[in-house]
Write a protein that holds these residues in place. Structure first.
Motif, PDB file in Angstrom:
ATOM      1  N   ALA A 216       9.372  38.409 -39.954  1.00  0.00           N
ATOM      2  CA  ALA A 216       8.060  37.803 -40.191  1.00  0.00           C
ATOM      3  C   ALA A 216       7.100  38.149 -39.063  1.00  0.00           C
ATOM      4  O   ALA A 216       5.904  38.407 -39.293  1.00  0.00           O
ATOM      5  N   ASP A 217       7.611  38.161 -37.834  1.00  0.00           N
ATOM      6  CA  ASP A 217       6.765  38.521 -36.693  1.00  0.00           C
ATOM      7  C   ASP A 217       6.383  39.994 -36.753  1.00  0.00           C
ATOM      8  O   ASP A 217       5.251  40.376 -36.419  1.00  0.00           O
ATOM      9  N   ASP A 220       3.674  40.299 -39.320  1.00  0.00           N
ATOM     10  CA  ASP A 220       2.445  39.698 -38.799  1.00  0.00           C
ATOM     11  C   ASP A 220       1.759  40.638 -37.802  1.00  0.00           C
ATOM     12  O   ASP A 220       0.534  40.794 -37.820  1.00  0.00           O
ATOM     13  N   ASP A 455      12.111  29.533 -45.508  1.00  0.00           N
ATOM     14  CA  ASP A 455      10.889  30.331 -45.660  1.00  0.00           C
ATOM     15  C   ASP A 455      11.084  31.636 -46.433  1.00  0.00           C
ATOM     16  O   ASP A 455      10.186  32.057 -47.174  1.00  0.00           O
ATOM     17  N   ALA A 456      12.227  32.279 -46.249  1.00  0.00           N
ATOM     18  CA  ALA A 456      12.470  33.577 -46.899  1.00  0.00           C
ATOM     19  C   ALA A 456      13.963  33.746 -47.170  1.00  0.00           C
ATOM     20  O   ALA A 456      14.625  34.585 -46.559  1.00  0.00           O
ATOM     21  N   TRP A 459      15.863  37.061 -47.398  1.00  0.00           N
ATOM     22  CA  TRP A 459      16.150  37.860 -46.216  1.00  0.00           C
ATOM     23  C   TRP A 459      17.460  37.474 -45.544  1.00  0.00           C
ATOM     24  O   TRP A 459      17.891  38.138 -44.594  1.00  0.00           O
TER      25      TRP A 459
END
Length: 523
Positions: A216-217, A220, A455-456, A459
């Motif tokens: 996610a980072d 982003d 969240d995911a 993954w």
């Protein structure tokens, strides 16, 4: 675009970081990295060969990173202060701030574990085969994890909260091991991004820049770079990558020459034979080349780059580079043994500085680079020069049989650490007495997997031990709390071992085996 580049995941006031520069946020990034204990640790981590292997003071990961930073800054200044058309192209691709480039160069090796690339390979094998983490271990992904999660600063609870530009600039391979991969429909490795796959000529395992916990980072950080293809590095990252290649190809020769590791006679016969017998060597079957007969290794290198990188490889340019390295390095610098005199010291400095200057000037910015190149690339002659210089490292230093003794011992150290720490944490009576930093890392990784479940969940890794999974790599991502806790423990162990210096790893393995007295605390 500037606003997106300067964006942090968690907003911070900028005025208290005022430096008088146009973009003080980037200076904050650089200083957070340079003041990091992970950065200081690099002074005690092997670069190419361990000092114990040669009895000399040699480059470590810190001195290497400092020199990469110097080369990268020089290239960035060149790209942003010379040709107007080039500056316009750089701006259109997202920009190239020299301070961001320095931050990326300073951070690019933070994730290297003890014992250099050997440690990286051993930890990857142990992660997959011993700990059941299909993602394994990767030094680039570990560097990004340090910046995003493991390191700390005064303003946020996890990570250094760097700007998007600096985070994106360390993503040499902007994808995960199995997730967010480049969407290129081809089985031909010459049509796939460099490092993204294993082929006959690639180093194994595949390279990637973020574990699933940190994807996610990664996404982003890359969000504002619309002009960059998903598989391409940002311009700043590309500058850092080119600088890394230049520094690695030249600065380590300093060590090998001083230590007497590079034997001029052996290197000379390889180069002379290739240049003399190139036509005959080209006619040999591939199976005839896999030995140490003079000239054969350079012929294998020629075939390797032609097979892997036809977009730039050239037989004529390759031969010219072999001749140039033979003349200036083999018959020049190495022809006079290093004796510590001012004359030989000047010879080293003259050789390195002249080559560094030429290679730094041999860069260009590409609007639409080959998939195996970057937006910043070396010119063909310089690209071949770096390839041949790196060959000298590999063939005559890294592959030397006498260094295998040290490497096998270092591999055993890491095997001991992973096995014994895993066993310790699995002990219900004594697990709580494990090192506090290890416990913190396990808790951090476990929390990360549970956040990923929320969240995911797509993954999440697969659970090879789940009923009906059919072995590692089969089945669906698991959301089982027991499995997630096991993954967290595994990742925490890897985070901990990778944070050690060479000496710390050796000493801890010795204590865990019972080789040292229990009262020898801190030894």
């Amino acid at each position: 675009m500037d606003e997106n580049r300067r964006r942090r995941r968690i907003a911070e006031p900028v005025d208290r970081f005022a430096t008088g520069e146009e973009f003080p946020e980037y200076r904050v990034d650089l200083e957070r990295i340079r003041f990091s204990p992970y950065f200081a640790r690099l002074s005690a981590v092997t670069q190419v060969i361990s000092p114990s292997g040669v009895g000399q003071v040699v480059h470590n990961r810190l001195t290497h990173s400092i020199k990469v930073t110097a080369v990268a800054r020089a290239i960035a200044m060149q790209l942003t202060t010379t040709d107007a058309a080039q500056r316009e192209l750089v701006d259109r691709l997202g920009g190239c701030d020299p301070v961001v480039v320095q931050a990326a160069a300073s951070a690019h090796d933070l994730g290297h574990p003890p014992f250099g690339h050997l440690g990286e390979q051993v930890l990857d094998r142990l992660a997959r085969d011993r700990l059941g983490l299909a993602e394994g271990f990767e030094g680039n992904a570990q560097s990004f994890r340090i910046l995003s999660v493991l390191d700390v600063c005064e303003t946020v609870e996890e990570g250094l909260n760097l700007t998007a530009a600096s985070r994106a600039a360390v993503l040499k391979y902007p994808w995960g091991r199995t997730l967010c991969r480049p969407e290129i429909d081809s089985d031909d490795p010459t049509l796939l991004p460099r490092g993204s796959t294993v082929s006959r000529w690639e180093t194994a395992p595949p390279k990637f820049s973020a574990y699933s916990l940190d994807l996610a980072d990664l996404l982003d950080a890359r969000r504002g770079f619309d002009a960059i293809a998903p598989w391409q590095q940002t311009v700043e990252c590309s500058v850092m990558d080119v600088a890394d290649d230049i520094a690695y190809s030249l600065h380590d020769l300093d060590d090998f020459y001083r230590a007497g590791v590079l034997q001029q006679a052996a290197v000379a016969v390889e180069f002379r034979t290739f240049l003399r017998d190139q036509t005959a060597l080209a006619a040999l079957d591939a199976d005839e080349l896999w030995n140490r007969t003079p000239g054969h290794s350079l012929e294998l290198l020629r075939r390797r780059i032609v097979s892997r990188d036809p977009w730039i490889a050239s037989d004529e340019t390759f031969r010219a580079s072999v001749q140039r390295v033979a003349t200036e390095l083999v018959e020049g610098l190495l022809a006079v043994p290093f004796d510590g005199s001012s004359q030989t010291e000047r010879a080293i400095e003259s050789f390195v500085s002249s080559w560094i200057g030429r290679l730094q000037r041999s860069v260009l910015v590409l609007a639409d680079p080959n998939v195996r190149s970057g937006h910043v690339s070396l010119l063909p002659d310089a690209w071949h020069d770096v390839t041949v210089l790196k060959f000298v490292h590999t063939r005559f230093v890294i592959d030397r049989p006498d260094f295998a003794t040290y490497q096998r011992g270092q591999a055993r150290v890491l095997d001991t650490l992973v096995t014994e720490l895993d066993s310790w944490l699995d002990d219900p009576r004594d697990g709580a007495r494990a090192p506090q930093k290890l416990l913190d890392f396990v808790e951090l990784a476990t929390d990360g997997y549970f956040r990923l479940r929320a969240d995911a969940p797509e993954w999440l890794p697969e659970d090879a031990d789940a009923p009906g999974a059919g072995g590692r790599g089969a089945g669906r991502p698991t959301t089982d709390p027991v499995a997630l806790a096991r993954f967290g423990r595994a990742r925490g162990i890897l985070d901990y071992v990778a944070s050690l210096t060479d000496e710390q790893a050796t000493a801890l393995a010795s204590r865990l085996r019972g080789d040292r007295e229990p009262w020898a605390f801190g030894s």
